[in-house]
Structure formats: C-alpha cells, structure tokens
Design a protein around this motif. Structure first.
Motif, PDB file in Angstrom:
ATOM      1  N   GLY A 241      -5.756 -68.615  36.090  1.00 25.68           N
ATOM      2  CA  GLY A 241      -5.286 -68.787  34.717  1.00 25.68           C
ATOM      3  C   GLY A 241      -5.745 -67.669  33.803  1.00 25.68           C
ATOM      4  N   VAL A 242      -7.006 -67.274  33.951  1.00 25.33           N
ATOM      5  CA  VAL A 242      -7.528 -66.162  33.143  1.00 25.33           C
ATOM      6  C   VAL A 242      -6.780 -64.875  33.464  1.00 25.33           C
ATOM      7  CG1 VAL A 242      -9.561 -64.730  32.715  1.00 25.33           C
ATOM      8  CG2 VAL A 242      -9.800 -67.211  32.872  1.00 25.33           C
ATOM      9  N   VAL A 243      -6.545 -64.643  34.764  1.00 23.58           N
ATOM     10  CA  VAL A 243      -5.793 -63.445  35.177  1.00 23.58           C
ATOM     11  C   VAL A 243      -4.383 -63.482  34.607  1.00 23.58           C
ATOM     12  CG1 VAL A 243      -4.832 -62.217  37.160  1.00 23.58           C
ATOM     13  CG2 VAL A 243      -7.159 -63.116  37.259  1.00 23.58           C
ATOM     14  N   ALA A 244      -3.737 -64.637  34.653  1.00 27.28           N
ATOM     15  CA  ALA A 244      -2.360 -64.752  34.166  1.00 27.28           C
ATOM     16  C   ALA A 244      -2.283 -64.489  32.666  1.00 27.28           C
ATOM     17  CB  ALA A 244      -1.815 -66.143  34.489  1.00 27.28           C
TER      18      ALA A 244
ATOM     19  N   LEU B 229      -0.469 -60.692  28.295  1.00 27.13           N
ATOM     20  CA  LEU B 229      -0.707 -59.850  27.125  1.00 27.13           C
ATOM     21  C   LEU B 229      -0.452 -58.368  27.394  1.00 27.13           C
ATOM     22  CD1 LEU B 229      -3.985 -61.534  25.814  1.00 27.13           C
ATOM     23  CD2 LEU B 229      -1.642 -61.880  24.996  1.00 27.13           C
ATOM     24  N   THR B 230      -0.461 -57.980  28.675  1.00 29.61           N
ATOM     25  CA  THR B 230      -0.337 -56.556  28.997  1.00 29.61           C
ATOM     26  C   THR B 230       0.996 -56.195  29.664  1.00 29.61           C
ATOM     27  OG1 THR B 230      -1.505 -56.955  31.089  1.00 29.61           O
ATOM     28  CG2 THR B 230      -2.824 -56.233  29.201  1.00 29.61           C
TER      29      THR B 230
ATOM     30  N   ALA C 177       3.351 -61.595  35.001  1.00 32.10           N
ATOM     31  CA  ALA C 177       2.154 -62.419  35.098  1.00 32.10           C
ATOM     32  C   ALA C 177       2.385 -63.621  36.000  1.00 32.10           C
ATOM     33  CB  ALA C 177       1.728 -62.866  33.704  1.00 32.10           C
ATOM     34  N   ALA C 178       3.549 -64.241  35.879  1.00 28.83           N
ATOM     35  CA  ALA C 178       3.865 -65.399  36.714  1.00 28.83           C
ATOM     36  C   ALA C 178       3.948 -65.012  38.186  1.00 28.83           C
ATOM     37  CB  ALA C 178       5.179 -66.020  36.255  1.00 28.83           C
TER      38      ALA C 178
END
Length: 209
Positions: free
Chosen positions: A71-74, A79-80, A86-87
């Motif tokens: 979740g933190v990575v996603a 944002l980037t 991200a998904a």
C-alpha cells in the motif's frame, strides 16, 4: 522446525513442479504488460493461496504486513507515475508474494530439502556438500516470514522514536536479530550432531598371518 503437514490440493503436487511454476510465473508477471493481465494473475495467485487451506485468521496475520508495505509503495507510485502504473506494480508484487506463499505453505520442509539437494548434487564435484547447502536454502525460505515480522516490529519501534527517516536505524537491528537467529539455529543443528555428508567406509582390518 517442520511444523504441521501441509494440507489442501496443492500439497499433493510435488515440490519440483511448484517451484518451476513459481519461477515461470515470476517471469510472466513482468513480461506481460497491462492492468487487465495483472488482475488476472492476481486472481489466480489469490486462489492458489486459498487452496493451501490455511486458516483465514492465520492467513490474515501473515498478509497484513504485506498489504501495508504494498500500500505504501502504491501510494508513492500514484504520486509519481499515475494510478494505472501504480496499480500494475502493486498487483505484480502482491501476485508474486501470494504465489510464493502458496508454494511454501503447501510444501513440507522435507520435500523442499530433498528438491534442493537433488538440484545441487553436481556441486559435490566442486567439493561442496549439497545436503548442507540445501538445508541452508530451505531454512532461509522458511524463515523469510519471520524476518518480515521482525522488520515490521523494528520499523514500528523506530517510528515511535522518530527515526523513520533513517533506514540504517531499521536495517542494523534487523541484521543483528537475523544473525542471532542464525546463530541459535546453527547451535541447535550442532547440538543434534547433524552431518549430512555420506559416511566414509571403514578400512578393512588387516588379515592375520
């Protein structure tokens, strides 16, 4: 160390094919692009975990930390790079981890040990001991969840101290705890006089005149 005998349909599949499929799936996860394909992989990986018939409460405890990290990575990737990228990345990580969990949860330690020993048998020509190397590999795979648990505990403690911006403050204690665990395991193996080298034949007694 071996724990309970694995249950479920996947437990009947030999260790070799399962690890081979895990290897091929890890390549396919990154070779096949597209969000739809990653959703399909994730559904299959989740089904594989459920086929291990692990109690849901235990499974939830095991996967809680994984979902937190992913979740933190996603969120960072959203944002980037945007939500779709991200998904895709999050689903790839989850699918790969789910498949790895499915393999380890459905494979007995003895089966894993026998597989690695068979694969490493040519190393005997180099003067190495395949059985001892396979033992180390099998125990490493088995203790990855424990290392993850220690990492989460250390990270939470360092967050409470305001050290969440210092990776060294997490990695150093984790390394120390991992080495301590390895030392304890090594001492336990030595205490049981484990020696997987084949016994050397005794020389025949000399014939008397």
């Amino acid at each position: 160390m071996t724990g309970a005998r694995p249950a479920g349909p996947l437990a009947a599949v030999p260790a070799g094919p399962k690890f081979a499929l895990l290897f091929l799936a890890s390549i396919a996860l990154y070779a096949v692009p597209g969000l739809a394909a990653q959703i399909g992989f994730f559904v299959l990986a989740a089904a594989a975990v459920l086929l291990t018939r692990t109690p849901l409460l235990r499974l939830a405890r095991m996967l809680a930390g994984l979902f937190l990290v992913v979740g933190v990575v996603a969120v960072t990737l959203v944002l980037t790079t945007g939500w779709e990228a991200a998904a895709v990345s999050a689903l790839r990580l989850l699918s790969l981890c789910f498949l790895a969990y499915a393999v380890t949860l459905s494979t007995a330690f003895s089966e894993m040990l026998a597989l690695f020993e068979a694969l490493l048998r040519p190393a005997r020509r180099l003067g190495l001991n395949p059985a001892q190397i396979s033992l180390a590999l099998s125990m490493t795979i088995r203790f990855i969840p424990e290392i993850r648990t220690q990492y989460l505990a250390i990270r939470e403690a360092q967050f409470a101290r305001g050290l969440h911006h210092r990776p060294v403050a997490v990695l150093v204690p984790l390394l120390v705890r991992t080495l301590e665990s390895a030392q304890d395991i090594s001492a336990a193996i030595d205490a049981r006089c484990y020696d997987s080298a084949p016994p050397q034949p005794r020389p025949a007694p000399p014939l008397s005149d």
